[in-house]
Design a protein around this motif. Sequence first.
Motif, PDB file in Angstrom:
ATOM      1  N   HIS A   1      62.765 -13.870  59.307  1.00 49.98           N
ATOM      2  CA  HIS A   1      63.395 -13.581  58.024  1.00 49.98           C
ATOM      3  C   HIS A   1      62.358 -13.552  56.901  1.00 49.98           C
ATOM      4  CE1 HIS A   1      62.940 -17.712  56.598  1.00 49.98           C
ATOM      5  NE2 HIS A   1      63.438 -18.144  57.749  1.00 49.98           N
ATOM      6  N   PHE A   2      62.689 -12.833  55.858  1.00 48.01           N
ATOM      7  CA  PHE A   2      61.839 -12.724  54.681  1.00 48.01           C
ATOM      8  C   PHE A   2      62.066 -13.940  53.771  1.00 48.01           C
ATOM      9  CE2 PHE A   2      61.162 -11.388  50.291  1.00 48.01           C
ATOM     10  CZ  PHE A   2      59.917 -10.790  50.357  1.00 48.01           C
ATOM     11  N   PRO A   3      61.049 -14.539  53.163  1.00 48.06           N
ATOM     12  CA  PRO A   3      59.636 -14.141  53.142  1.00 48.06           C
ATOM     13  C   PRO A   3      58.776 -14.855  54.186  1.00 48.06           C
ATOM     14  CG  PRO A   3      59.995 -15.804  51.478  1.00 48.06           C
ATOM     15  CD  PRO A   3      61.333 -15.599  52.162  1.00 48.06           C
ATOM     16  N   TYR A   4      59.433 -15.634  55.077  1.00 43.04           N
ATOM     17  CA  TYR A   4      58.657 -16.381  56.069  1.00 43.04           C
ATOM     18  C   TYR A   4      57.841 -15.440  56.948  1.00 43.04           C
ATOM     19  CZ  TYR A   4      57.487 -19.428  59.986  1.00 43.04           C
ATOM     20  OH  TYR A   4      56.802 -20.121  60.958  1.00 43.04           O
ATOM     21  N   ASN A   5      58.364 -14.226  57.212  1.00 42.33           N
ATOM     22  CA  ASN A   5      57.633 -13.295  58.072  1.00 42.33           C
ATOM     23  C   ASN A   5      56.266 -12.936  57.476  1.00 42.33           C
ATOM     24  OD1 ASN A   5      58.588 -11.758  55.961  1.00 42.33           O
ATOM     25  ND2 ASN A   5      59.812 -10.382  57.232  1.00 42.33           N
ATOM     26  N   LEU A   6      56.176 -12.832  56.149  1.00 40.39           N
ATOM     27  CA  LEU A   6      54.896 -12.524  55.513  1.00 40.39           C
ATOM     28  C   LEU A   6      53.899 -13.673  55.721  1.00 40.39           C
ATOM     29  CD1 LEU A   6      56.161 -11.068  52.117  1.00 40.39           C
ATOM     30  CD2 LEU A   6      55.570  -9.822  54.208  1.00 40.39           C
ATOM     31  N   TYR A   7      54.381 -14.884  55.543  1.00 40.74           N
ATOM     32  CA  TYR A   7      53.522 -16.060  55.730  1.00 40.74           C
ATOM     33  C   TYR A   7      53.057 -16.171  57.182  1.00 40.74           C
ATOM     34  CZ  TYR A   7      52.585 -20.922  56.981  1.00 40.74           C
ATOM     35  OH  TYR A   7      52.040 -22.057  57.520  1.00 40.74           O
TER      36      TYR A   7
END
Length: 312
Positions: free
Chosen positions: A132-138
């Motif tokens: 899920h966003f924003p965890y995927n970016l991290y």
Amino acid sequence: MELHIWPSDFGLPTIDVSSLQFLACSKMCASPVRVVQSARPWRSPNGELPMVAQIDGNAKPVTDFEKFVDILKKCGQDVVIDADLTTIERAQLDAFSCYLHHNLYPAVLHTFWADDLNYNTVTQYWYASHLHFPYNLYYLEKRKKKALRMLGGKNDTEILKDAFMALNTLSTKLGDNKFFCGNKPTSLDALVFGYLAPLLRVPLPNDRLQVQLSACPNLVRFVETVSSIYLPLSEEELKRQQSNRKMWQSRISKAKADKEAAKTTEETSEALADEPPMRDAILFTIGALALSLVFAIHTGLIQVSVEEEIAE
């Protein structure tokens, strides 16, 4: 025990190398492990999957492959992994595992995480769509940086050279055998399967390592054997993966087309850079002719006579 792994795709129960190794090892010894497909790596102590959660509430989750193998050996099931290996074979297994970690694993990391075209086309899209966003970016940034640190600044040529040699070594060791230590699978087979299966099954626009692997038919047969015997997919998983196949084919085709277009543009630019501009060529020609004319007049090769007009 519960084995938490990344979800399935591309004809595999999971596309993650470590998840495949844990899963294959548990299936090879028929361990009663409950498999949980998860996209929540933050639940793991090290923030990564796979993770083995033990029934004993006081026992810490396991994320190390060797520790997981030790647990499987003590579970008391009928099939004990690596039980039939001699002392010499165990030492050879340990040496081979270390060799693969230093020579093949870096190329797998590079293929999926350091190669920009593969990363942008497949890896980034796959993980971003499962987190899920924003965890995927991290998570993607953290995982990519970790892969680059492990590569230690090695150049592409050196990484691929070591990997090609490792694949040839594996092919020689396997020979015509079903598994690497005879007719029974060992933890080495689980390790090798985890390295090779994603390379063989996941479509990639930059596929140099895939091509090399495909040139070793006994290794391809090994992957197919382990998949069909120990890791068959359910009908539901096959249907779900089939529904995404066209999308992935489209992404790969576009990435390859863009790659060829960029290559053609680069070659054209280099060719134009090697050729002098037309204006410079014309000016050079005019200058050369002028200098030749001045030299010819000065040396007398060309004489100029001036006649005075007589007025009547």
